[in-house]
Motif scaffolding. Structure first.
Motif, short mmCIF file in Angstrom:
data_model
loop_
_atom_site.label_atom_id
_atom_site.label_comp_id
_atom_site.label_asym_id
_atom_site.label_seq_id
_atom_site.Cartn_x
_atom_site.Cartn_y
_atom_site.Cartn_z
N VAL A 97 -18.01 -4.94 -27.29
CA VAL A 97 -17.56 -5.51 -28.56
C VAL A 97 -18.73 -5.83 -29.48
N TRP A 98 -19.71 -6.55 -28.97
CA TRP A 98 -20.77 -7.03 -29.86
C TRP A 98 -21.80 -5.96 -30.22
N THR A 99 -22.12 -5.09 -29.28
CA THR A 99 -23.12 -4.06 -29.62
C THR A 99 -22.56 -3.05 -30.62
N VAL A 248 -13.12 -11.42 -24.03
CA VAL A 248 -13.52 -10.37 -24.96
C VAL A 248 -14.83 -10.68 -25.65
N PHE A 249 -15.02 -11.93 -26.05
CA PHE A 249 -16.16 -12.26 -26.90
C PHE A 249 -17.27 -13.05 -26.20
N GLY A 311 -13.76 0.93 -36.62
CA GLY A 311 -14.16 1.09 -35.23
C GLY A 311 -14.17 -0.22 -34.47
N TRP A 312 -14.64 -1.27 -35.13
CA TRP A 312 -14.67 -2.58 -34.45
C TRP A 312 -13.25 -3.07 -34.18
N ALA A 319 -10.49 -4.02 -25.91
CA ALA A 319 -10.99 -5.12 -25.06
C ALA A 319 -9.89 -6.12 -24.73
N PHE A 320 -8.99 -6.38 -25.67
CA PHE A 320 -7.90 -7.32 -25.42
C PHE A 320 -6.80 -6.74 -24.54
N CYS A 321 -6.71 -5.41 -24.47
CA CYS A 321 -5.56 -4.77 -23.82
C CYS A 321 -5.92 -3.96 -22.57
#
Length: 572
Positions: A97-99, A248-249, A311-312, A319-321
């Motif tokens: 997620v973050w990268t 996720v985060f 894209g994000w 990530a959530f699913c």
């Protein structure tokens, strides 16, 4: 005589004879004429002529379809599906997620810097022509040679890696459809790889007008795929597979083979770097675009920003699913993490429908990348940089570089043979693609910073910001280049080695060796970008005579009302 155009108008005041430079300068003003008609040159072809090239490709691309070239070349949804294993298999959901967000934002200044060059010098040659204009004569030929080979290598490799990824999506779809009974062998995978190459070959050998329309359709297709992926996963995932915001985060998990958490997080940057590669491909169709000096940089920046946002959104949805079994997803027998996530969330029929849509989107992505690779090949062959350049630079009857498309297809089939070795070997072309492109990207920026020969176009940030952005761009791409050299495993066996460095080394050795080969090497014939305006004068005596007459008329009228700035020539 140097084989690139000099800036400024030739001085004719002190000579009674007509020099070749004067003819070339005056010919630039007439290059927009159609056969058998009288037409004045348009501004795009005038700028192209000032760079030393005659307009050979038809200008059928608008702002929107040039954007479609860059956005479609990235192919956000299929690219994420194909490369998320790099980040998910290194630093889990948090790394993925973050990268992605940070990696895309860090590339925005790079798009501005490359956009400045594309605005100043909008030719299909792109990077290596920029090197020619920004490098002093003594170093020019070899630097252009090196940049040209790295750029062609990068585009062909990124096309080949996308073909491979589309093959895996198709294989995973077939496996789900057979309830896991069908598992493609490496030879079957290569057969699908070759078939996909031939399919996109046929999609690319069409006229520029049709390509422009296809680019427009690909924009809607890509956005449709993004929405379908987000909606399908968000609506279809069972509640027991949906993750919390902290997972996720915030809940970092080292899912890679390196023990250093910081290092596996760095390796996660390979996903955004690969996903948004291609944002600069608008430069490859500069000679087919209207108002190219503005359209090319606009497409670079706007497509990257759009890819960052859309894209994000897709990455966060995934990530959530996807549930919490990250290792199980990464090591799925389907060979595609997203295929496993789709199967878990949507079941057999739902996942097949989504993956078929994803495969179609990936095919369109491959087609656009083949357009970019073939245009780079054509441009380099036009300047005699490749073996068989006289053959490769010939356009087909519909004014497209069909022979260059064939060259790209043959090289792709050769790179695809790596899949017959093992998965690690074929995966190295993912890294090789970015390494080749980043190597080429850095060369004109470094030349600009060292030699200070840059002349801004209409897209310009101003002296200070432009310099800062160029320095930053070189530093960031150098870091990513080094990152790409590392293997997935800390102590790799021969089967686990990152072979991208081997292939890149081979290409560099070939490139340098071929250049310096006595009697037959590039040093004996390659001088950088060639004046194709020269060819007009050599091949058309009537045009040459008309140019000479016009120059003489202007000289005769110099003491009167002055000379006209426009030239009209009738081609017969």
């Amino acid at each position: 005589m140097e084989n690139y155009p000099q800036d400024g108008e030739p001085d004719i005041s002190n000579s009674t004879s007509i020099s070749r430079c004067e003819k070339i300068f005056k010919a630039r003003e007439a290059l927009g004429t159609e056969e058998g008609s009288i037409t004045l040159i348009n501004s795009d072809d005038q700028l192209l002529a000032s760079l030393g090239y005659r307009p050979e490709l038809k200008r059928e691309f608008s702002y929107l379809t040039v954007f479609g070239q860059s956005f479609g070349a990235m192919g956000i949804a299929p690219a994420i599906a194909e490369s998320m294993i790099f980040s998910l298999g290194s630093a889990g959901a948090v790394g993925m997620v973050w990268t992605y967000l940070v990696g895309c934002l860090l590339l925005v200044p790079v798009s501005f810097s490359l956009g400045e060059l594309g605005s100043s010098m909008p030719t299909a040659g792109g990077l290596y022509y920029w090197v020619a204009r920004l490098t002093p004569p003594r170093q020019r030929a070899f630097m252009c040679w090196l940049a040209g080979y790295m750029n062609v290598l990068g585009y062909i490799s990124i096309y080949a890696s996308t073909i491979y990824a589309a093959t895996l999506i198709l294989g995973a779809t077939c496996s789900i459809g057979s309830d896991g009974v069908y598992v493609a062998t490496k030879y079957q995978n290569y057969g699908m790889f070759a078939a996909t190459t031939f399919l996109t070959f046929g999609m690319t050998c069409v006229s520029s007008q049709l390509l422009s329309r296809l680019n427009l359709s690909y924009i809607f297709l890509q956005f449709g795929m993004l929405l379908a992926l987000i909606i399908a996963l968000a609506a279809g995932t069972p509640s027991d597979l949906k993750n919390s915001g902290s997972f996720v985060f915030g809940d970092f998990e080292n899912t890679g083979f390196w023990t250093s958490n910081g290092w596996v997080f760095m390796l996660s940057f390979l996903t955004p770097v690969w996903v948004v590669s291609g944002f600069e491909s608008s430069a490859t169709i500069a000679e087919e675009a209207s108002n190219a000096a503005k359209a090319v940089p606009f497409a670079m920046v706007s497509s990257l920003v759009t890819a960052t946002i859309t894209g994000w959104a897709v990455i966060i949805t995934i990530a959530f699913c996807m549930g919490t079994d990250v290792i199980g997803i990464v090591t799925s027998p389907l060979g595609q993490p997203l295929a496993q996530i789709a199967f878990n969330s949507l079941g057999k029929n739902g996942s097949i429908a989504l993956l078929v849509f994803l495969w179609i989107s990936s095919i369109c992505n491959c087609s656009i990348l083949m357009v970019a690779a073939s245009r780079e090949t054509f441009a380099f062959a036009r300047d005699h940089g490749l073996p068989g350049s006289r053959f490769l630079r010939v356009l087909s009857s519909n004014k497209t570089p069909a022979r260059a498309v064939v060259f790209v297809a043959v090289c792709t089939l050769a790179e695809g043979l790596l899949m017959l070795v093992n998965t690690i070997a074929i995966n190295s072309i993912f890294n090789l693609a970015i390494m080749g492109l980043y190597f080429a990207y850095c060369m004109p920026l470094i030349s600009r910073l060292i030699f200070g020969r840059f002349t801004p176009g209409v897209w310009y940030m101003g002296q200070t910001l432009s310099q800062i952005s160029a320095v930053y761009s070189v530093a960031w791409m150098t870091f990513v280049f080094i990152l790409l050299l590392f293997p997935t495993y800390p102590d790799p066996t021969p089967q686990e080695m990152n072979y991208a460095v081997v292939v890149l080394g081979f290409v560099l050795v070939f490139c340098v060796g071929y250049y310096y080969t006595p009697k037959y090497g590039g040093k004996t014939f390659f001088t950088g970008p060639v004046r194709t305006i020269d060819e007009i004068l050599d091949e058309n005596p009537q045009i040459q005579a008309a140019i000479e007459n016009k120059i003489q008329e202007e000289r005769d009228a110099a003491d009167g009302a002055g000379s006209t700035d426009e030239v009209v020539i009738e081609k017969t």
